[in-house]
Motif scaffolding. Structure first.
Motif, PDB file in Angstrom:
ATOM      1  N   ILE A  79     -41.031   1.299   2.077  1.00 40.87           N
ATOM      2  CA  ILE A  79     -41.882   2.352   1.528  1.00 40.87           C
ATOM      3  C   ILE A  79     -41.764   2.343   0.012  1.00 40.87           C
ATOM      4  CG2 ILE A  79     -42.334   4.832   1.432  1.00 40.87           C
ATOM      5  CD1 ILE A  79     -43.047   3.579   4.079  1.00 40.87           C
ATOM      6  N   GLU A  80     -42.898   2.277  -0.661  1.00 44.26           N
ATOM      7  CA  GLU A  80     -42.932   2.206  -2.121  1.00 44.26           C
ATOM      8  C   GLU A  80     -43.707   3.398  -2.661  1.00 44.26           C
ATOM      9  OE1 GLU A  80     -45.653  -0.543  -4.496  1.00 44.26           O
ATOM     10  OE2 GLU A  80     -43.736  -1.619  -4.541  1.00 44.26           O
ATOM     11  N   VAL A  81     -43.119   4.109  -3.616  1.00 40.83           N
ATOM     12  CA  VAL A  81     -43.752   5.295  -4.207  1.00 40.83           C
ATOM     13  C   VAL A  81     -43.948   5.043  -5.695  1.00 40.83           C
ATOM     14  CG1 VAL A  81     -43.622   7.789  -4.535  1.00 40.83           C
ATOM     15  CG2 VAL A  81     -42.559   6.746  -2.520  1.00 40.83           C
ATOM     16  N   ARG A  82     -45.193   5.150  -6.161  1.00 44.58           N
ATOM     17  CA  ARG A  82     -45.509   4.865  -7.563  1.00 44.58           C
ATOM     18  C   ARG A  82     -46.491   5.901  -8.089  1.00 44.58           C
ATOM     19  NH1 ARG A  82     -45.221  -0.666  -8.500  1.00 44.58           N
ATOM     20  NH2 ARG A  82     -45.569  -0.171 -10.705  1.00 44.58           N
ATOM     21  N   SER A 104     -41.077  12.777  -8.278  1.00 53.35           N
ATOM     22  CA  SER A 104     -39.723  13.227  -7.951  1.00 53.35           C
ATOM     23  C   SER A 104     -39.716  14.040  -6.662  1.00 53.35           C
ATOM     24  CB  SER A 104     -39.161  14.045  -9.118  1.00 53.35           C
ATOM     25  OG  SER A 104     -37.881  14.554  -8.802  1.00 53.35           O
ATOM     26  N   GLN A 105     -40.723  14.899  -6.497  1.00 57.81           N
ATOM     27  CA  GLN A 105     -40.816  15.712  -5.283  1.00 57.81           C
ATOM     28  C   GLN A 105     -41.022  14.840  -4.049  1.00 57.81           C
ATOM     29  OE1 GLN A 105     -43.928  18.599  -5.925  1.00 57.81           O
ATOM     30  NE2 GLN A 105     -42.897  19.555  -7.678  1.00 57.81           N
ATOM     31  N   LEU A 141     -39.206  12.186   1.019  1.00 56.04           N
ATOM     32  CA  LEU A 141     -39.240  11.009   1.887  1.00 56.04           C
ATOM     33  C   LEU A 141     -37.945  10.222   1.901  1.00 56.04           C
ATOM     34  CD1 LEU A 141     -42.791   9.441   1.311  1.00 56.04           C
ATOM     35  CD2 LEU A 141     -42.011  10.873   3.195  1.00 56.04           C
ATOM     36  N   ARG A 142     -37.258  10.222   0.751  1.00 59.36           N
ATOM     37  CA  ARG A 142     -36.109   9.319   0.583  1.00 59.36           C
ATOM     38  C   ARG A 142     -36.492   7.919   1.080  1.00 59.36           C
ATOM     39  NH1 ARG A 142     -33.885  14.260   1.727  1.00 59.36           N
ATOM     40  NH2 ARG A 142     -32.264  14.933   0.269  1.00 59.36           N
TER      41      ARG A 142
END
Length: 852
Positions: free
Chosen positions: A248-251, A236-237, A242-243
């Motif tokens: 861009i992939e965040v996992r 979440s942070q 980054l939004r």
């Protein structure tokens, strides 16, 4: 009755041996498949278990690297991962540490200059030491990590394969010129790529970015969480900071691990499904053998069963006694198949390990489900196959005990069978014709279902077909082999149901084998015409794993001696009239020298004016003609329009749209560089090929191929797939051979008196052997011939369903291979008859004549 049934099993164990073997082989295939897939899946999961042990959150730039897709390279993301991004993420309250990771394709050459391992498992990464000079991800077993652009480190397995030691000079390559560097360290790692047989090369950070991405850019950032901070909280942070944009992939680490395990499970299930399909084919072939065996046994025991009925046995009891025999055989055979299946599973594991020594292995996994399914399948297949013969046995009248000889075949039942078969075949052919008339994907289901109905109809009609087909070879057999040949033909057509049941086993196998062969030949021909017919260039230069080449490669190739013309072949994905389309780029000044295009309107010269060339299919979809304008949305989001300068026939390697590279570079400075086409001043020569290799620094991961080598590369892929299919179908062919042996052996026993009479009137032992062998060959070739015809028909129907995606596809019949299959079927019949013929020739004359 049950005791009688068990006694019959023991009394006829020789005659039931081949049936038991058929069931055993089929169930062994089932058990082996389940054991192998479970073992393989467990080994892969264990291999992957430590992949994300140090990852709380991973941020990935999906557009980074030369291996990104043409579409992702066309759609540039405004966000990239840099040192500034690493610092931002390090400052998050839940972050314990953040490290930038550079990853990309890197091949390692052995001392002969050949690539170590497979191109798609060759990786490069950055060495990121801490204050102590060590990188915990890659502990050094020897030496130290790289510190500059002239140093590298290799994983232990790759160093051993290449015969490299610390201090040696190693040649490595990515998608551009080769790099020669000093090996400063050899490390160990639990990286799944290395554990699966791949190679991993470490560079210092700056060199890795320069070679694999671009200066200052990372392909991903890995974050570790502070104690007490959950992965979801840290996720979440990161998202708030980054939004993330579309590239861009965040996992979380847990999500990544779960996704990998899901992929492994799906892969294991796909392997299991494919292998079980072929096991099912073997069992299906076995059904014909089992049913044929019990039919013949019941025919031979007509008097015995009639006497049982005469002394009070009911129809239900007679049926039950036959089914008990089948049950006993099923249990014994399935049990043996389970034991053999464990060996099959171990064999498959060893085979995979021999093909790729990097594949993970482990102890065999035998689940209770495997045991239950194997036993259940074996018993059900055997009992259900014997059900119809059991019902026929119950219908034997008690008065049959006072008659001699077999009961005549019911003409009514044959008429009903022929009517059903004709209806199925007619309906199938009608559906195929209807589906083919559609000419697009809508016709696939009717064609597939129609082909299935037609094949089933022919199977049902086999008894009807056997008489006229075998009768055609009768005169030939008589002239070539005399009396034994005439007798063989008569024996083959005496009982059409038996002949059909025996031949059907081979028919199934040859239908599949010949169908695959025709489809493979058709695909090879289509790809050949599509790829090489439009290629005028003498050579193509491309990366071994089909990744994007470095933009430095075309310039180096153009300077090579002997090059008359060359052009990079680029690929971008833009929107044309609102729909995403792939567009191929070539240099306009060399377009006519490198590719062969048949224009239906307009001119190839229009490409030099920045105009778009499209093929007929795309022109129809866009509603465009020569001179019309097409609205374009470029990869960078800007919009414009392109004039259609010409329309050409199906473009093969050119795809549906062609544009000059100069026009593409206006909107995309780094398009996907697929390959480089080269025309030589002296044509296709070894000197030019060597010059092109030298121009790339003899990079082991860059291929220089002539047109013939391109053609061979595609055909080898198809041939490999076909050989794998042939190997899986081999089990069903073996089962079919057992069926021929079983039928002939039982037929010899059934005709014991007849054989004795033939011997008594002067037919010698060699004549008896020849008669049985010729009968076997006739039945085998008949079954194979029908199978080849069905295979060609099925392949033609399937090829019709591919017309929408492969418009130029035509059905190619490889007559030489199909004739070879027929010849091999004859050899199979000859080999299968060896034991029955030998047994028939050794029957005692007097004992045979007095047989009751």
């Amino acid at each position: 009755m049950y005791r009688t049934a068990l006694r019959n099993v023991l009394a006829h164990k020789g005659r039931l041996l081949m049936t038991a073997l058929a069931v055993m082989l089929g169930t062994a295939f089932v058990a082996g498949t389940m054991v192998f897939s479970d073992t393989f899946g467990k080994a892969m999961r264990e291999n992957n278990s430590t992949s994300y042990s140090d990852v709380a959150v991973q941020v990935v730039d999906t557009a980074a690297g030369a291996t990104a897709s043409p579409e992702s390279k066309s759609e540039k993301s405004p966000v990239t991962l840099t040192d500034a991004t690493v610092q931002q993420l390090t400052a998050l309250p839940g972050t314990a540490s953040a490290r930038g990771v550079v990853g990309g394709f890197t091949g390692v050459a052995d001392k002969k200059g050949d690539l170590i391992g497979q191109a798609w498992t060759a990786r490069g990464a950055n060495f990121a030491p801490g204050p102590d000079g060590k990188d915990t991800r890659y502990p050094m077993a020897e030496g130290q990590g790289p510190k500059n652009g002239k140093e590298i480190a290799l994983d232990r397995k790759t160093a051993d394969k290449g015969g490299y030691k610390v201090g040696d000079t190693v040649r490595v390559g990515s998608n551009g010129p080769v790099l020669e560097a000093k090996l400063t360290g050899v490390f160990t790692t639990d990286d799944p790529v290395v554990n699966s047989g791949g190679s991993l090369t470490l560079f210092d950070r700056a060199t890795a970015q320069q070679l694999l991405l671009e200066p200052g850019r990372y392909s991903s950032i890995v974050l570790a969480a502070k104690p007490g901070t959950s992965e979801d909280t840290l996720l979440s942070q990161v998202n708030q900071k980054l939004r993330p944009e579309q590239q861009i992939e965040v996992r979380t680490g847990a999500d990544l691990k779960a996704e990998d395990e899901q992929l492994i499970t799906k892969s294991s299930e796909n392997i299991r499904t494919m292998l079980l399909a072929f096991a099912g084919i073997s069992l299906f072939v076995g059904i014909f053998i089992i049913a044929n065996t019990f039919t013949m046994l019941i025919a031979q025991r007509t008097k015995e069963l009639a006497l049982l009925r005469a002394i009070g046995a009911s129809r239900k009891q007679v049926t039950g006694s036959v089914l008990v025999e089948a049950l006993a055989i099923g249990v014994i055979s399935a049990g043996a198949g389970l034991v053999a299946g464990v060996g099959v599973g171990a064999g498959l594991q060893s085979l995979v390990a021999s093909l790729d020594d990097g594949m993970p292995t482990g102890s065999l996994v035998i689940k209770p489900l495997t045991v239950v399914v194997t036993l259940l399948v074996g018993v059900l297949v055997t009992v259900l196959s014997a059900l119809l013969p059991a019902v026929r046995a119950a219908r034997i009248a008690p008065v049959a005990a006072m008659s001699s000889g077999d009961q005549p075949t019911s003409h009514k039942s044959l008429m009903v069978r022929n009517a059903i078969g004709s209806a199925l075949a007619a309906a199938g052919i009608a559906l195929v014709a209807f589906g083919a008339s559609k000419g697009n994907a809508d016709g696939r289901m009717p064609v597939a279902f129609g082909a299935l109905l037609a094949v089933l109809g022919v199977f049902v009609l086999l008894p009807l077909l056997s008489r006229p087909v075998i009768a055609l070879v009768g005169p030939v057999l008589g002239r070539l082999f005399g009396t034994p040949g005439k007798l063989a033909r008569q024996n083959a057509v005496r009982n059409p149901r038996r002949t059909a049941a025996t031949a059907a086993a081979l028919t199934i196998g040859l239908t599949l084998v010949s169908g695959l062969t025709v489809i493979g030949s058709s695909l090879t021909d289509t790809v050949d015409r599509a790829v090489t017919s439009s290629m005028k260039a003498d050579f193509r230069v491309a990366a071994a794993n089909r990744m994007s080449l470095s933009d430095k490669v075309p310039a180096e190739i153009a300077k090579a001696p002997g090059v008359a013309a060359s052009s990079p072949v680029t690929l971008v994905t833009w929107q044309l009239n609102g729909t995403k389309r792939d567009i191929v780029g070539l240099n306009a000044d060399s377009l006519d020298k490198l590719v062969e295009v048949t224009m239906t309107s307009g001119s190839m010269a229009a490409a030099a004016q920045g105009q778009l060339l499209v093929d007929q299919d795309l022109a129809k979809k866009l509603g465009a003609t020569t001179g019309s304008a097409v609205e374009v949305t470029y990869g960078d989001g800007s919009k414009g329009s392109l004039t259609v300068g010409g329309v050409y026939k199906q473009g093969g390697m050119l795809g549906g749209a062609v544009l000059a590279n100069s026009e593409i570079l206006k909107h995309d400075q780094q398009p996907y560089l697929n390959q480089v086409l080269v025309k030589g001043t002296g044509g296709e020569t070894e000197a030019l090929k060597q010059a092109l290799k030298d121009a790339t620094g003899a990079n082991p991961v860059i291929e220089v191929q002539s047109r013939q080598e391109v053609r061979d590369g595609f055909s080898q892929t198809i041939t490999f797939a076909l050989n794998m299919m042939y190997g899986l179908l081999a089990m069903s062919v073996i089962v079919a051979i057992l069926g021929v042996i079983n039928t002939l052996a039982m037929s010899v026993f059934e005709r014991k008196r007849e054989i004795g009479m033939l011997r008594a009137i002067g037919l010698d032992r060699s004549g008896i052997k020849r008669m049985v062998r010729l009968e076997s060959v006739v039945i085998s070739v008949f079954g194979a011939g029908i199978g080849v015809l069905l295979g060609c028909f099925t392949a033609w129907a399937i090829n019709g369903t591919l017309k929408s995606s492969l418009p130029d596809m035509a059905t190619v019949v490889p007559y030489g291979q199909l004739l070879l299959f027929l010849a091999l079927a004859g050899v199979v019949g000859l080999v299968a008859a060896f034991w029955p013929a030998r047994r028939a020739s050794r029957l005692d004359i007097l004992d045979s004549i007095k047989t009751d």
